[in-house]
Design a protein around this motif. Structure first.
Motif, PDB file in Angstrom:
ATOM      1  N   GLN A 114      42.598  36.067  41.081  1.00 61.05           N
ATOM      2  CA  GLN A 114      41.422  35.334  40.577  1.00 61.05           C
ATOM      3  C   GLN A 114      41.102  34.190  41.369  1.00 61.05           C
ATOM      4  O   GLN A 114      39.822  33.675  41.557  1.00 61.05           O
ATOM      5  CB  GLN A 114      41.778  34.930  39.056  1.00 61.05           C
ATOM      6  N   ALA A 115      42.286  33.558  42.102  1.00 63.11           N
ATOM      7  CA  ALA A 115      42.071  32.655  42.967  1.00 63.11           C
ATOM      8  C   ALA A 115      41.542  32.730  44.341  1.00 63.11           C
ATOM      9  O   ALA A 115      40.945  31.912  44.878  1.00 63.11           O
ATOM     10  CB  ALA A 115      43.336  31.807  43.039  1.00 63.11           C
ATOM     11  N   GLY A 116      41.683  34.005  44.796  1.00 65.59           N
ATOM     12  CA  GLY A 116      41.334  34.368  46.122  1.00 65.59           C
ATOM     13  C   GLY A 116      40.920  35.865  46.202  1.00 65.59           C
ATOM     14  O   GLY A 116      40.254  36.421  45.285  1.00 65.59           O
ATOM     15  N   VAL A 117      41.651  36.537  47.123  1.00 67.64           N
ATOM     16  CA  VAL A 117      41.302  37.830  47.468  1.00 67.64           C
ATOM     17  C   VAL A 117      42.678  38.609  47.427  1.00 67.64           C
ATOM     18  O   VAL A 117      43.857  38.100  48.140  1.00 67.64           O
ATOM     19  CB  VAL A 117      40.877  38.024  48.814  1.00 67.64           C
ATOM     20  N   MET A 118      42.800  39.920  46.969  1.00 70.54           N
ATOM     21  CA  MET A 118      43.859  40.859  46.770  1.00 70.54           C
ATOM     22  C   MET A 118      43.591  42.118  47.800  1.00 70.54           C
ATOM     23  O   MET A 118      42.585  42.592  47.593  1.00 70.54           O
ATOM     24  CB  MET A 118      44.223  41.310  45.735  1.00 70.54           C
ATOM     25  N   ILE A 119      44.364  42.227  49.093  1.00 68.50           N
ATOM     26  CA  ILE A 119      44.024  43.331  49.772  1.00 68.50           C
ATOM     27  C   ILE A 119      45.218  44.466  49.389  1.00 68.50           C
ATOM     28  O   ILE A 119      46.589  44.017  49.602  1.00 68.50           O
ATOM     29  CB  ILE A 119      44.521  43.020  51.196  1.00 68.50           C
ATOM     30  N   GLN A 120      44.846  45.501  48.806  1.00 68.97           N
ATOM     31  CA  GLN A 120      45.801  46.420  48.309  1.00 68.97           C
ATOM     32  C   GLN A 120      45.688  47.849  49.242  1.00 68.97           C
ATOM     33  O   GLN A 120      44.477  48.585  49.209  1.00 68.97           O
ATOM     34  CB  GLN A 120      45.883  46.862  46.797  1.00 68.97           C
ATOM     35  N   VAL A 121      46.504  48.272  49.778  1.00 68.27           N
ATOM     36  CA  VAL A 121      46.567  49.634  50.798  1.00 68.27           C
ATOM     37  C   VAL A 121      47.444  50.419  50.377  1.00 68.27           C
ATOM     38  O   VAL A 121      48.357  50.416  50.025  1.00 68.27           O
ATOM     39  CB  VAL A 121      46.728  49.176  52.042  1.00 68.27           C
ATOM     40  N   TRP A 122      47.025  51.811  50.651  1.00 69.65           N
ATOM     41  CA  TRP A 122      48.147  52.741  50.252  1.00 69.65           C
ATOM     42  C   TRP A 122      48.143  53.913  51.550  1.00 69.65           C
ATOM     43  O   TRP A 122      47.201  53.874  52.222  1.00 69.65           O
ATOM     44  CB  TRP A 122      47.451  53.734  49.079  1.00 69.65           C
TER      45      TRP A 122
END
Length: 344
Positions: free
Chosen positions: A131-139
């Motif tokens: 919520q404060a920034g950005v989440m980068i999730q990779v698979w």
């Protein structure tokens, strides 16, 4: 906010978020995403960087103190937090939640969580960072997704592959994107720009010529990246021990580091090179023109790391490390490995 790796570039063109959380279990995509954020931050004046590793003995007050102390300085700073287990623990979770409630100015927080378990992915600290920034999730990519990734990577390097070429590369790397990236870089060096078919891939990765470790050292010193890669692949195919190859390369790096440091201290080039055989002097001069002393010291450190990898004392592939060393010595480092050219 959540973004896919391929969406990150457009996001960074628009500006920086105060927090980035990198999660997943595909190392290359995570590494390149973090590199992209750091590069964007540098262009915006973030000149300082402090890294924390939250192991079992980590004192979370250090992160709080670092963020609080930034108001005393005019410089913008990147704080990087590495979570080896993917879990910050109760104290760490509270510290991260508190950080997100009071975001410090001129501060960029990068959190590297690796693979998150389902319980962690739904935790309050993860949601606070997102919520404060950005989440980068990779698979990890499927075979079809890997083929698409390889095709885009090849095109970005000026190659125009056909479907059989892409499929062959995808099958060779078996979903390992780091290996795929290495293959793409080698093809770009060996083939140059233009069309690429399966025969071209096979020609580049299979070389029946016989070489010696001295051929490899000479090609690297000459700055002939394509030939150096050919020779290294040939030596590997012939079963030459990685230890012998490292010996040949590190001997050159040690010698050139010593010469470069003497020249840096004011010793005339002719005197610094007095121990170099006359026949090899042109190669040595070409190598010295590509790198200054700090870069030679960095390559020497890379030799030491390669030695540890070969001995099983550090993670990694000996042949990947030897490739990095060879290309770095030739003046064409992969993935930002140490090498520098003198200022014009």
């Amino acid at each position: 906010m959540r973004l896919k790796p391929e969406q990150l570039a457009r996001h960074l063109e628009q500006g920086l978020a105060p927090v980035y959380l990198f999660a997943g279990d595909e190392p290359l995509q995570l590494m390149e995403a973090a590199d992209a954020v750091r590069a964007a931050a540098r262009t915006r004046g973030y000149t300082e960087r402090e890294v924390f590793t939250a192991d079992r003995s980590f004192d979370w007050s250090a992160l709080t103190a670092a963020s609080d102390s930034l108001s005393l300085f005019a410089e913008r700073r990147i704080l990087e937090l590495r979570l080896p287990t993917g879990k910050p623990g109760t104290q760490g979770a509270k510290a991260l939640e508190a950080y997100c409630l009071r975001l410090p100015e001129d501060t960029l927080l990068l959190v590297h969580a690796g693979k998150l378990e389902k319980s962690a992915a739904n935790s309050k600290w993860v949601k606070s960072l997102e919520q404060a920034g950005v989440m980068i999730q990779v698979w990890p990519l499927s075979l079809a997704e890997t083929a698409g990734w390889i095709a885009r990577r090849l095109r970005s390097r000026g190659l125009v592959p056909d479907e059989p070429a892409v499929r062959l590369l995808a099958e060779r790397v078996e979903g390992n994107l780091l290996a795929a990236a290495q293959e793409v870089e080698k093809l770009a060096l060996l083939r140059g720009e233009g069309s690429l078919d399966a025969d071209g891939v096979l020609e580049a990765v299979s070389d029946a010529a016989r070489y010696t470790i001295y051929d490899l050292a000479d090609a690297a010193l000459a700055g002939d990246s394509a030939r150096a890669v050919h020779v290294l692949n040939g030596l590997r195919g012939e079963g030459v021990d990685a230890v012998l190859i490292l010996w040949a390369l590190s001997r050159e790096v040690r010698s050139l580091t010593d010469i470069a440091e003497q020249m840096e201290a004011g010793t005339p080039a002719a005197q610094a090179m007095k121990s170099v055989w006359a026949k090899r002097a042109p190669l040595v001069k070409k190598a010295l023109a590509r790198h200054r002393a700090p870069a030679w010291r960095a390559l020497l450190a890379l030799c030491a790391r390669t030695d540890r990898v070969i001995k099983g004392q550090a993670p990694g592939s000996p042949w990947d490390e030897l490739l990095q060393l060879t290309i770095g010595l030739a003046g064409r480092p992969l993935f930002g490995r140490p090498a520098s050219r003198p200022a014009p």
